[in-house]
Design a protein around this motif. Structure first.
Motif, PDB file in Angstrom:
ATOM      1  N   ASP A 195      -8.102   5.982  -6.298  1.00  0.00           N
ATOM      2  CA  ASP A 195      -8.593   6.701  -7.475  1.00  0.00           C
ATOM      3  C   ASP A 195      -7.606   6.699  -8.641  1.00  0.00           C
ATOM      4  N   GLY A 196      -6.446   6.077  -8.461  1.00  0.00           N
ATOM      5  CA  GLY A 196      -5.482   5.994  -9.549  1.00  0.00           C
ATOM      6  C   GLY A 196      -4.703   7.259  -9.809  1.00  0.00           C
ATOM      7  N   ALA A 197      -4.806   8.246  -8.913  1.00  0.00           N
ATOM      8  CA  ALA A 197      -4.101   9.518  -9.086  1.00  0.00           C
ATOM      9  C   ALA A 197      -3.162   9.762  -7.914  1.00  0.00           C
ATOM     10  N   ILE A 198      -1.947  10.201  -8.196  1.00  0.00           N
ATOM     11  CA  ILE A 198      -0.986  10.509  -7.149  1.00  0.00           C
ATOM     12  C   ILE A 198      -1.147  11.977  -6.764  1.00  0.00           C
ATOM     13  N   GLY A 199      -1.845  12.196  -5.660  1.00  0.00           N
ATOM     14  CA  GLY A 199      -2.022  13.531  -5.120  1.00  0.00           C
ATOM     15  C   GLY A 199      -1.357  13.630  -3.762  1.00  0.00           C
ATOM     16  N   PRO A 200      -1.540  14.754  -3.059  1.00  0.00           N
ATOM     17  CA  PRO A 200      -0.911  14.935  -1.748  1.00  0.00           C
ATOM     18  C   PRO A 200      -1.227  13.816  -0.757  1.00  0.00           C
ATOM     19  N   GLN A 201      -2.455  13.323  -0.777  1.00  0.00           N
ATOM     20  CA  GLN A 201      -2.866  12.268   0.146  1.00  0.00           C
ATOM     21  C   GLN A 201      -2.029  11.008  -0.052  1.00  0.00           C
ATOM     22  N   THR A 202      -1.885  10.581  -1.312  1.00  0.00           N
ATOM     23  CA  THR A 202      -1.110   9.373  -1.623  1.00  0.00           C
ATOM     24  C   THR A 202       0.370   9.587  -1.343  1.00  0.00           C
ATOM     25  N   VAL A 203       0.896  10.758  -1.691  1.00  0.00           N
ATOM     26  CA  VAL A 203       2.309  11.059  -1.464  1.00  0.00           C
ATOM     27  C   VAL A 203       2.624  11.015   0.028  1.00  0.00           C
ATOM     28  N   GLU A 204       1.787  11.658   0.823  1.00  0.00           N
ATOM     29  CA  GLU A 204       2.025  11.708   2.267  1.00  0.00           C
ATOM     30  C   GLU A 204       1.877  10.338   2.906  1.00  0.00           C
ATOM     31  N   ALA A 205       0.864   9.573   2.481  1.00  0.00           N
ATOM     32  CA  ALA A 205       0.659   8.235   3.042  1.00  0.00           C
ATOM     33  C   ALA A 205       1.824   7.315   2.696  1.00  0.00           C
ATOM     34  N   THR A 206       2.307   7.409   1.476  1.00  0.00           N
ATOM     35  CA  THR A 206       3.444   6.577   1.055  1.00  0.00           C
ATOM     36  C   THR A 206       4.680   6.928   1.869  1.00  0.00           C
ATOM     37  N   ALA A 207       4.912   8.216   2.068  1.00  0.00           N
ATOM     38  CA  ALA A 207       6.071   8.649   2.855  1.00  0.00           C
ATOM     39  C   ALA A 207       5.971   8.160   4.301  1.00  0.00           C
ATOM     40  N   ARG A 208       4.766   8.200   4.868  1.00  0.00           N
ATOM     41  CA  ARG A 208       4.594   7.732   6.249  1.00  0.00           C
ATOM     42  C   ARG A 208       4.912   6.246   6.368  1.00  0.00           C
ATOM     43  N   VAL A 209       4.388   5.458   5.440  1.00  0.00           N
ATOM     44  CA  VAL A 209       4.635   4.008   5.489  1.00  0.00           C
ATOM     45  C   VAL A 209       6.117   3.713   5.285  1.00  0.00           C
ATOM     46  N   ALA A 210       6.734   4.398   4.330  1.00  0.00           N
ATOM     47  CA  ALA A 210       8.159   4.175   4.050  1.00  0.00           C
ATOM     48  C   ALA A 210       9.030   4.557   5.242  1.00  0.00           C
ATOM     49  N   ALA A 211       8.522   5.484   6.079  1.00  0.00           N
ATOM     50  CA  ALA A 211       9.292   5.936   7.246  1.00  0.00           C
ATOM     51  C   ALA A 211       9.114   5.042   8.463  1.00  0.00           C
ATOM     52  N   ARG A 212       8.177   4.107   8.409  1.00  0.00           N
ATOM     53  CA  ARG A 212       7.981   3.211   9.555  1.00  0.00           C
ATOM     54  C   ARG A 212       9.213   2.312   9.718  1.00  0.00           C
ATOM     55  N   PRO A 213       9.737   2.203  10.921  1.00  0.00           N
ATOM     56  CA  PRO A 213      10.945   1.381  11.124  1.00  0.00           C
ATOM     57  C   PRO A 213      10.758  -0.073  10.695  1.00  0.00           C
ATOM     58  N   GLU A 214       9.551  -0.592  10.884  1.00  0.00           N
ATOM     59  CA  GLU A 214       9.314  -2.003  10.543  1.00  0.00           C
ATOM     60  C   GLU A 214       9.063  -2.214   9.054  1.00  0.00           C
ATOM     61  N   VAL A 215       8.938  -1.138   8.292  1.00  0.00           N
ATOM     62  CA  VAL A 215       8.686  -1.261   6.851  1.00  0.00           C
ATOM     63  C   VAL A 215       9.886  -0.734   6.066  1.00  0.00           C
ATOM     64  N   GLY A 216      10.013   0.573   5.966  1.00  0.00           N
ATOM     65  CA  GLY A 216      11.095   1.154   5.178  1.00  0.00           C
ATOM     66  C   GLY A 216      10.758   1.149   3.702  1.00  0.00           C
ATOM     67  N   ALA A 217      11.469   1.966   2.942  1.00  0.00           N
ATOM     68  CA  ALA A 217      11.174   2.124   1.515  1.00  0.00           C
ATOM     69  C   ALA A 217      11.407   0.827   0.737  1.00  0.00           C
ATOM     70  N   ARG A 218      12.453   0.063   1.101  1.00  0.00           N
ATOM     71  CA  ARG A 218      12.755  -1.154   0.344  1.00  0.00           C
ATOM     72  C   ARG A 218      11.685  -2.208   0.559  1.00  0.00           C
ATOM     73  N   ARG A 219      11.240  -2.387   1.788  1.00  0.00           N
ATOM     74  CA  ARG A 219      10.188  -3.371   2.042  1.00  0.00           C
ATOM     75  C   ARG A 219       8.868  -2.936   1.408  1.00  0.00           C
ATOM     76  N   LEU A 220       8.623  -1.633   1.400  1.00  0.00           N
ATOM     77  CA  LEU A 220       7.421  -1.134   0.736  1.00  0.00           C
ATOM     78  C   LEU A 220       7.490  -1.438  -0.759  1.00  0.00           C
ATOM     79  N   ALA A 221       8.661  -1.258  -1.350  1.00  0.00           N
ATOM     80  CA  ALA A 221       8.832  -1.576  -2.774  1.00  0.00           C
ATOM     81  C   ALA A 221       8.616  -3.068  -3.027  1.00  0.00           C
ATOM     82  N   ASP A 222       9.095  -3.913  -2.120  1.00  0.00           N
ATOM     83  CA  ASP A 222       8.861  -5.359  -2.256  1.00  0.00           C
ATOM     84  C   ASP A 222       7.370  -5.680  -2.149  1.00  0.00           C
ATOM     85  N   ALA A 223       6.718  -5.049  -1.171  1.00  0.00           N
ATOM     86  CA  ALA A 223       5.282  -5.287  -0.997  1.00  0.00           C
ATOM     87  C   ALA A 223       4.508  -4.844  -2.225  1.00  0.00           C
TER      88      ALA A 223
END
Length: 206
Positions: A118-146
Motif C-alpha cells: 500500500d506504499g505506507a510504512i505502518g506496524p505491519q511493514t516495520v515488523e515484517a522488515t525487522a523479522r527479515v533483517a533478523a533472519r541469519p541467512e539474510v541480515g540487514a545488509r543483504r536485505l538492503a542489497d536485495a
C-alpha cells in the motif's frame, strides 16, 4: 552510519540544480524538489501569492534538505526501518514517492511475509522488515542489497514501458545512466551489473 542530515545532503548533491525536462513527469525541479511538491506543501519562496517555476528556481540547498528530511523521511516513517535500509529507501522516496515503500513491501512478500502493498510504512511493514533483517541467512545488509536490486529492476521496467524514460537508465554513450548508478550506489559492489550484463539488459531497447 551516516546521519539523516548527511543522507539528505548526499541526495541534494546527487539530484543537481534546476532542470525543466519535458520528458520528466515531475516538471520543473531543483535539487530533486519538484514544482508539484512545492504546490502540495504551499511553499511560496518568492512571496508573490502563487507557486510557480520561479519558486523552484529560488530554492536553496538547505530548503531542499529540510523538505526531504521532514516530508520524505520522517513523515513516511522511514526512520522505523533498519538502519542499513534507510539510506536507499529515503533516496528512492525522494525519487519515486510511495513507490519506494511498495518496492520494499513487494520484496517482503517475495520473502514470505504477509504484508499489504500500500506504499505506507505502518506496524505491519516495520515488523515484517525487522523479522527479515533478523533472519541469519539474510541480515540487514543483504536485505538492503536485495532492496537496491529490486529498485534497479523497477527503473528498468519503467523504461521498458516508457521509452522517453530510457535516457535516465542509459547514457548517450551507451553506459549506465543516472537511475542505474543511483540504485547501485546503495548496493554492494558484488551485485553491480557488469558492462556486459547491463548491455544485455538494455539490448531490446535498440
Amino acid at each position: 552510519m551516516p546521519s539523516v542530515q548527511d543522507i539528505a545532503r548526499e541526495i541534494v548533491a546527487r539530484e543537481g540544480g534546476f532542470v525543466n525536462d519535458p520528458d520528466d513527469p515531475g516538471g520543473a525541479t531543483k535539487y530533486g524538489v519538484t514544482i508539484g511538491t512545492l504546490r502540495r506543501l504551499g511553499i511560496d519562496k518568492t512571496g508573490d501569492g502563487r507557486v510557480d517555476v520561479a519558486d523552484v528556481r529560488a530554492l536553496s540547498r538547505a530548503d531542499a534538505e529540510a523538505i526531504f528530511i521532514e516530508h520524505y523521511y520522517r513523515r513516511p516513517r522511514i526512520d522505523l526501518l533498519p538502519k542499513a535500509l534507510q539510506p536507499s529507501v529515503f533516496d528512492m522516496y525522494v525519487n519515486a514517492g510511495a513507490n519506494a515503500v511498495k518496492i520494499l513491501q513487494r520484496l517482503l512478500r517475495e520473502m514470505g511475509e504477509d504484508v499489504a502493498v500500500d506504499g505506507a510504512i505502518g506496524p505491519q511493514t516495520v515488523e515484517a522488515t525487522a523479522r527479515v533483517a533478523a533472519r541469519p541467512e539474510v541480515g540487514a545488509r543483504r536485505l538492503a542489497d536485495a532492496y537496491g536490486i529490486a529498485r534497479r529492476n523497477y527503473y528498468f521496467r519503467l523504461a521498458d514501458r516508457r521509452p522517453a524514460s530510457r535516457k535516465y537508465c542509459v547514457t548517450r554513450a551507451g553506459g549506465k545512466g543516472g537511475w542505474i548508478k543511483r540504485a547501485e550506489a546503495f548496493i554492494s559492489p558484488e551485485y553491480h551489473l557488469s558492462d556486459a550484463e547491463f548491455q544485455a539488459r538494455i539490448a531490446a531497447w535498440g
